[in-house]
Design an enzyme around this catalytic site. Structure first.
Site, PDB file in Angstrom:
ATOM      1  N   HIS A 128      -0.567   1.174  14.828  1.00 24.37           N
ATOM      2  CA  HIS A 128      -0.833   0.532  13.527  1.00 24.37           C
ATOM      3  C   HIS A 128      -1.971  -0.463  13.717  1.00 24.37           C
ATOM      4  O   HIS A 128      -1.753  -1.636  14.060  1.00 24.37           O
ATOM      5  CB  HIS A 128       0.440  -0.147  13.009  1.00 24.37           C
ATOM      6  CG  HIS A 128       0.326  -0.688  11.615  1.00 24.37           C
ATOM      7  ND1 HIS A 128       1.405  -0.810  10.768  1.00 24.37           N
ATOM      8  CD2 HIS A 128      -0.729  -1.146  10.907  1.00 24.37           C
ATOM      9  CE1 HIS A 128       1.017  -1.313   9.609  1.00 24.37           C
ATOM     10  NE2 HIS A 128      -0.298  -1.536   9.673  1.00 24.37           N
TER      11      HIS A 128
ATOM     12  N   HIS B  23      -5.821  -1.235  11.833  1.00 23.16           N
ATOM     13  CA  HIS B  23      -6.896  -0.939  10.878  1.00 23.16           C
ATOM     14  C   HIS B  23      -8.197  -1.300  11.576  1.00 23.16           C
ATOM     15  O   HIS B  23      -8.405  -2.475  11.923  1.00 23.16           O
ATOM     16  CB  HIS B  23      -6.726  -1.784   9.612  1.00 23.16           C
ATOM     17  CG  HIS B  23      -5.419  -1.539   8.917  1.00 23.16           C
ATOM     18  ND1 HIS B  23      -5.291  -0.665   7.860  1.00 23.16           N
ATOM     19  CD2 HIS B  23      -4.175  -2.036   9.149  1.00 23.16           C
ATOM     20  CE1 HIS B  23      -4.032  -0.655   7.460  1.00 23.16           C
ATOM     21  NE2 HIS B  23      -3.328  -1.468   8.227  1.00 23.16           N
TER      22      HIS B  23
ATOM     23  N   HIS C 191       2.175   2.788   4.543  1.00 26.56           N
ATOM     24  CA  HIS C 191       2.710   1.433   4.557  1.00 26.56           C
ATOM     25  C   HIS C 191       3.828   1.393   3.503  1.00 26.56           C
ATOM     26  O   HIS C 191       3.618   1.818   2.360  1.00 26.56           O
ATOM     27  CB  HIS C 191       1.643   0.420   4.150  1.00 26.56           C
ATOM     28  CG  HIS C 191       0.626   0.109   5.221  1.00 26.56           C
ATOM     29  ND1 HIS C 191      -0.118   1.062   5.863  1.00 26.56           N
ATOM     30  CD2 HIS C 191       0.241  -1.082   5.755  1.00 26.56           C
ATOM     31  CE1 HIS C 191      -0.919   0.485   6.740  1.00 26.56           C
ATOM     32  NE2 HIS C 191      -0.730  -0.816   6.702  1.00 26.56           N
TER      33      HIS C 191
ATOM     34  N   GLU D   2       6.517  -3.508   3.308  1.00 26.84           N
ATOM     35  CA  GLU D   2       5.871  -4.720   3.859  1.00 26.84           C
ATOM     36  C   GLU D   2       6.143  -5.851   2.856  1.00 26.84           C
ATOM     37  O   GLU D   2       6.826  -6.806   3.165  1.00 26.84           O
ATOM     38  CB  GLU D   2       4.365  -4.475   4.037  1.00 26.84           C
ATOM     39  CG  GLU D   2       3.610  -5.664   4.646  1.00 26.84           C
ATOM     40  CD  GLU D   2       2.098  -5.430   4.739  1.00 26.84           C
ATOM     41  OE1 GLU D   2       1.569  -4.536   4.048  1.00 26.84           O
ATOM     42  OE2 GLU D   2       1.441  -6.175   5.508  1.00 26.84           O
TER      43      GLU D   2
ATOM     44  N   ASP E 196      -1.978  -4.525  13.694  1.00 30.33           N
ATOM     45  CA  ASP E 196      -2.374  -4.421  12.288  1.00 30.33           C
ATOM     46  C   ASP E 196      -3.863  -4.750  12.095  1.00 30.33           C
ATOM     47  O   ASP E 196      -4.693  -3.838  12.014  1.00 30.33           O
ATOM     48  CB  ASP E 196      -1.483  -5.321  11.419  1.00 30.33           C
ATOM     49  CG  ASP E 196      -1.382  -4.858   9.962  1.00 30.33           C
ATOM     50  OD1 ASP E 196      -2.007  -3.844   9.614  1.00 30.33           O
ATOM     51  OD2 ASP E 196      -0.665  -5.511   9.173  1.00 30.33           O
ATOM     52  N   ASP E 197      -4.199  -6.035  11.999  1.00 30.44           N
ATOM     53  CA  ASP E 197      -5.592  -6.487  11.800  1.00 30.44           C
ATOM     54  C   ASP E 197      -5.841  -7.656  12.754  1.00 30.44           C
ATOM     55  O   ASP E 197      -5.874  -8.821  12.330  1.00 30.44           O
ATOM     56  CB  ASP E 197      -5.785  -6.942  10.341  1.00 30.44           C
ATOM     57  CG  ASP E 197      -5.482  -5.812   9.362  1.00 30.44           C
ATOM     58  OD1 ASP E 197      -6.325  -4.925   9.197  1.00 30.44           O
ATOM     59  OD2 ASP E 197      -4.377  -5.819   8.795  1.00 30.44           O
TER      60      ASP E 197
HETATM   61  N1  ADE Z   1      -4.932  -3.003   5.031  1.00 27.92           N
HETATM   62  C1  ADE Z   1      -5.187  -3.656   6.182  1.00 27.92           C
HETATM   63  N2  ADE Z   1      -4.095  -4.293   6.602  1.00 27.92           N
HETATM   64  C2  ADE Z   1      -3.111  -4.040   5.716  1.00 27.92           C
HETATM   65  C3  ADE Z   1      -1.752  -4.405   5.604  1.00 27.92           C
HETATM   66  N3  ADE Z   1      -1.147  -5.186   6.499  1.00 27.92           N
HETATM   67  N4  ADE Z   1      -1.062  -3.957   4.530  1.00 27.92           N
HETATM   68  C4  ADE Z   1      -1.642  -3.185   3.611  1.00 27.92           C
HETATM   69  N5  ADE Z   1      -2.917  -2.811   3.671  1.00 27.92           N
HETATM   70  C5  ADE Z   1      -3.652  -3.227   4.714  1.00 27.92           C
HETATM   71 ZN    ZN Z   2      -1.441  -2.225   8.110  1.00 22.82          ZN
END
Ligand code: ADE
Ligand code: ZN
Length: 343
Positions: free
Chosen positions: A22, A24, A202, A205, A283-284
């Site tokens: 996971h 991005h 996703h 969340e 994630d990011d």
């Molecule tokens: N795009 C990038 N990170 C995300 C996240 N945590 N949830 C939804 N879309 C995303």
């Molecule tokens: Zn994500």
């Protein structure tokens, strides 16, 4: 013979072989590279220093973050930019003993700004090939549809990616969750399935357990991203455990986006106790303050994870990947050998 990594949970995590499922790729854009690309491409950004960018990363929910994340992506224009972005991520991943990564990209974020699909995908594929050759990290690409846009746009995106579908492992669904349920994308996911693509989404969340049910029943997902709010529905938890559905959980993301108030309250221990197939991911990472090992480490310290639980989640990361069965078996054996050697 036992080696001294056994004495120290941080060192154990540092050497633990793992997959990241996971991530991005646009969310791995570090402020330093953002400035370099802005200069290279003559793109204006609304910050005057790397410190000012980092200071702006203070979010109270998913949408707060997404607004800044999409603005940051504006510096990405050429295939060289996408290759540099991807390779920079793989260097960080390799340093965290990531052996395999399945990376999301958001083509609509780029094509809607006039960047050609070929620039995006060829650049990412070049970065992935370099990572395998130079760092030994294998990878797969997952094309995400932006759920705040409509299903027709998702169909057009899938069609535009057609020349590369043999190099794309699957489709995903991301962006603003609440108000954009999985049912909105049922037909495009069905089409992706008929094209032989894997499907992930996703769900749970910020959205309710009903969205998780829809992702399972209407999108026929092979893997679930986040899934935190499944914990509110006991029957759903039992179903996820029975189906051995892999959850790609992202602790530091959850903290930064206020999905949890404190890492000490993170649901991972309860998820594991209830038999869920949990993996840990970043994630990011450029926005949430840590790469995958930071997620393992900070969660381990906050909730007191054991080496056995950490090993289980690393094994889950390969088991839940889209590697071949033979590669999964080999990677899981590598995790087990590492844990045995640690004593
Ligand atoms: N795009 C990038 N990170 C995300 C996240 N945590 N949830 C939804 N879309 C995303
Ligand atoms: Zn994500």
């Amino acid at each position: 013979m036992s080696i001294d990594i056994g004495a120290d949970i941080d060192a154990f995590i540092a050497g633990l072989p793992k997959a990241e499922l996971h991530l991005h790729i646009e969310g791995s854009l570090e402020p330093e590279l953002m400035f370099e690309l802005a200069r290279r491409n003559g793109v204006e950004i609304p910050f005057d220093s790397v410190e000012a960018v980092r200071a702006a990363y203070d979010f109270s929910n998913l949408q707060d973050f997404l607004d800044i994340y999409y603005a940051g992506a504006a510096v990405l224009l050429t295939r060289r930019d996408f290759e540099d972005l991807a390779f920079a991520y793989f260097q960080r991943a390799a340093a965290d003993t990531v052996r395999h990564a399945e990376i999301f990209f958001d083509p609509q974020t780029h094509t809607d700004r006039g960047v050609a699909m070929a620039e995006v995908i060829e650049g990412l594929l070049a970065g992935m090939a370099r990572a395998e050759a130079e760092l030994g990290v294998t990878s797969r690409l997952i094309l995400c549809f932006l759920r705040h846009l409509d299903e027709a746009a998702a169909f057009a995106t899938l069609e535009a990616a057609e020349p590369w579908l043999d190099r794309i492992a699957g489709v995903g669904l991301d962006s603003s969750e609440v108000g954009h349920p999985p049912s909105k994308f049922q037909r495009v996911f069905e089409r992706a399935g008929t094209l032989g693509l894997k499907r992930v989404a996703h769900a749970g969340e910020e959205g309710p357990p009903a969205y998780v049910h829809e992702a399972l029943d209407l999108l026929h997902i092979d893997r679930m991203d986040h899934g935190n709010r499944s914990m509110e529905d006991e029957a759903l938890v039992q179903r996820l455990a029975a189906e051995r559905m892999t959850l790609t959980v992202c602790p530091l993301s959850n903290l930064k986006l206020c999905v949890v108030d404190d890492l000490k309250d993170h649901p991972v221990p309860e998820m594991l106790r209830q038999g869920l197939h949990v993996t840990l991911n970043s994630d990011d990472p450029a926005y949430f303050g840590g790469y995958v090992n930071d997620n393992y480490r900070e969660l381990a310290h906050a909730v007191g994870l054991t080496r056995q639980q950490l090993t289980q989640m690393a094994k889950n990361s390969f088991e839940g990947s889209f590697l071949s069965e033979a590669d999964k078996t080999a990677r899981i054996a590598e995790v087990e050998a590492y844990a045995r050697a640690a004593g």
